[in-house]
Design an enzyme around this catalytic site. Structure first.
Site, PDB file in Angstrom:
ATOM      1  N   CYS A   1       0.902  -1.076  -0.030  1.00  0.00           N
ATOM      2  CA  CYS A   1       0.166  -0.094   0.138  1.00  0.00           C
ATOM      3  C   CYS A   1       0.675   1.363   0.143  1.00  0.00           C
ATOM      4  CB  CYS A   1      -0.928  -0.154   1.254  1.00  0.00           C
ATOM      5  SG  CYS A   1      -2.305   1.125   1.099  1.00  0.00           S
TER       6      CYS A   1
ATOM      7  N   HIS B   1      -3.823  -5.659   1.388  1.00  0.00           N
ATOM      8  CA  HIS B   1      -3.377  -5.533   2.621  1.00  0.00           C
ATOM      9  C   HIS B   1      -3.776  -7.290   3.129  1.00  0.00           C
ATOM     10  CE1 HIS B   1      -2.189  -1.636   4.270  1.00  0.00           C
ATOM     11  NE2 HIS B   1      -3.099  -0.949   3.400  1.00  0.00           N
TER      12      HIS B   1
END
Length: 525
Positions: free
Chosen positions: A362, A478
């Site tokens: 991310c 994630h």
């Protein structure tokens, strides 16, 4: 007897876990109670009115029209809640949704947090001064609490910090105001391992208004090491002073298997006997920048045999690392500036140039690129924001990508498959992985670099890329290490099932509380 298939004639009974201090073990105990009551055949849900954490999970959201009214109808869009309530919902065998944590504050700087109301970032609430937020948020919090009470047999509610912060009491929306609204029976928990636990319990009780003291049903001593008989006569003396019994002494639970709520994991090798005899451990260094987010997704790495997890804040801590991981960040540009100030950028680049594995997740993926653009001031807090960043800053340049930040946040669950992966990460080829996305930036090939023929290999459409050498990998996904297929591919390891963790927690609390007490908590007055 379960009420799940019968008409509910009353609102759920509410058990609330309060702490004499932060870190007392509220989240741990609330999770254990969720599974304990679920094991009684009851319909259980967790609740925390306000959580401050950059550890968030993607869950079911409200219908678009209901986020303003606080109504309970669930929609098809996704939203965010704190990770602790996500795991508590799983422990309760409930489907996590945004009502379980209606207000999430995600720190972006020392003096600024993004407010996420009922799962969605709220610019209006974020812009309000702190003292004015409670009046706006409370109706939504109360509506979410009431809706969950109407749908369940038991609600396990977690407080925040301490309920006796007398400077915060007039604007409280997370502790005793919630307890009063729900008619909750409260447990007050102290960390006995720190010392001063009895003073913490008595002082907290003494600072509460008389009506709120009456809601405290029992004191809990958590993280105890040694012979519990040595505590006497302090629990009896405390009960004489307050009228509140000490109802549980819970032994220190090491490696209990739940992710940490706020703190950084300890840096230590796997337990003795794990891994292959004589083989050095695999060292994975995770950069611990100031606004690190979603650190809980690295918990499974602690359970991989022969793996050593290091949290690095200085170049020396990267020495000897086999992998370097750049995790998520709630303030990517600010954390990138911090990375450079520490000299970590040069160490990461040198590791990558030497063929070492680098993984960006991310915000970490965004930093690995060549450029970060922020035309709307999303990361910098607006023009002249406190990060001191311009609208465009160079990334680490390890992937020929550019990220442009935009106000609209991507929040969704994801299940996707890696394409053909080359180099050191080749074990991920064809692996299907499940996880979640929470980010504002959109990443694509850097136009100028692409014109020169420098292109990253896209492994998942808009989700994952690697460099030409194959040793640098960036993903938006994630929860990568929480996926059993990924763990098997990378380490040949099996993750400890969460259900096994929850059952063990439930067994611990059942053995630690006075016989019959937990059942009495949920009985009608």
């Amino acid at each position: 007897m379960s009420k799940q298939d019968s008409k509910r004639l009353r609102l759920a009974r509410c058990v609330m876990v309060l702490g004499a201090s932060s870190g007392a073990g509220k989240s741990w105990l609330a999770t254990a109670l969720c599974r304990h009551y679920a094991n009684q055949g009851l319909k259980v849900a967790p609740f925390k009115a306000q959580n401050m954490s950059n550890n968030a999970r993607v869950v079911a959201g409200l219908a678009a029209s209901d986020t303003e009214t606080g109504a309970a109808e669930m929609g098809t869009e996704m939203g965010e809640i704190g990770s602790a309530q996500y795991f508590q919902a799983l422990a309760a065998r409930a489907v996590p949704d945004v009502r379980m944590n209606p207000l999430l504050l995600k720190p972006e700087a020392d003096t600024r947090s993004q407010a996420v109301l009922l799962g969605r970032a709220s610019a209006q609430l974020t812009a309000l001064p702190w003292r004015e937020r409670g009046a706006v948020a409370w109706p939504h919090i109360a509506a979410a609490l009431d809706a969950l009470r109407a749908e369940n047999d038991v609600l396990v509610i977690e407080g925040a910090g301490s309920p006796a912060e007398i400077n915060l009491m007039p604007r409280d929306i997370v502790n005793m105001r919630v307890a009063r609204h729900a008619g909750a029976r409260c447990l007050l928990v102290a960390d006995v391992d720190r010392g001063g636990a009895f003073a913490h319990l008595y002082g907290t009780w003494a600072l509460l208004p008389k009506a709120d003291r009456a809601l405290i049903s029992g004191f809990v001593l958590n993280k105890f090491r040694g012979d519990a008989a040595l505590l006497a006569p302090a629990p009896q003396q405390l009960e004489c002073l307050t009228g509140v019994p000490t109802v549980a002494t819970i032994a220190m639970q090491r490696q209990h298997g739940l992710p940490e709520e706020d703190g950084v994991f300890d840096d230590r090798c796997a337990p003795p006997g794990s891994g292959h005899a004589g083989a050095p451990p695999l060292t994975v260094a995770v950069i611990a920048w100031p606004r690190l987010s979603n650190l809980d997704e690295f918990q499974p790495l602690k359970n991989v045999p022969g793996l050593r997890l290091v949290w690095a804040r200085a170049p020396a801590q990267l020495q000897g690392a086999d992998w370097i991981v750049l995790p998520g960040s709630k303030a990517t540009a600010s954390d990138l500036a911090w990375l450079r100030a520490q000299g970590l950028d040069a160490a990461i680049t040198a590791h990558a140039r030497a063929g070492g594995r680098v993984l960006g997740i991310c915000g970490g993926l965004q930093m690995l690129g060549a450029e970060l653009r922020d035309p709307h001031g999303v990361e910098s807090g607006g023009p002249g924001g406190d990060s001191g960043n311009s609208s465009s800053v160079p990334g680490l340049g390890l992937l020929p990508l550019a990220t442009t930040f935009a106000p609209r946040k991507t929040v969704r669950r994801v299940c996707c498959r890696f394409g053909a992966v080359s180099g050191p990460w080749a074990a991920l080829s064809g692996v299907q992985a499940s996880g979640y996305e929470i980010h504002c930036g959109q990443t694509a090939p850097h136009p100028a670099l692409a014109a020169r023929g420098e292109m990253a290999r896209e492994l998942m459409a808009g989700m994952a890329w690697q460099n030409a050498a194959g040793n640098v990998l960036g993903v938006y996904l994630h929860g990568l290490f929480e996926d059993p297929a990924v763990l098997r591919a990378l380490f040949g390891a099996r993750a400890r099932p969460l259900d096994e963790v929850f059952e063990r927690l439930a067994a611990v609390v059942a053995d630690s509380f006075a016989p019959g007490f937990l059942q009495e908590l949920i009985q009608e007055p």
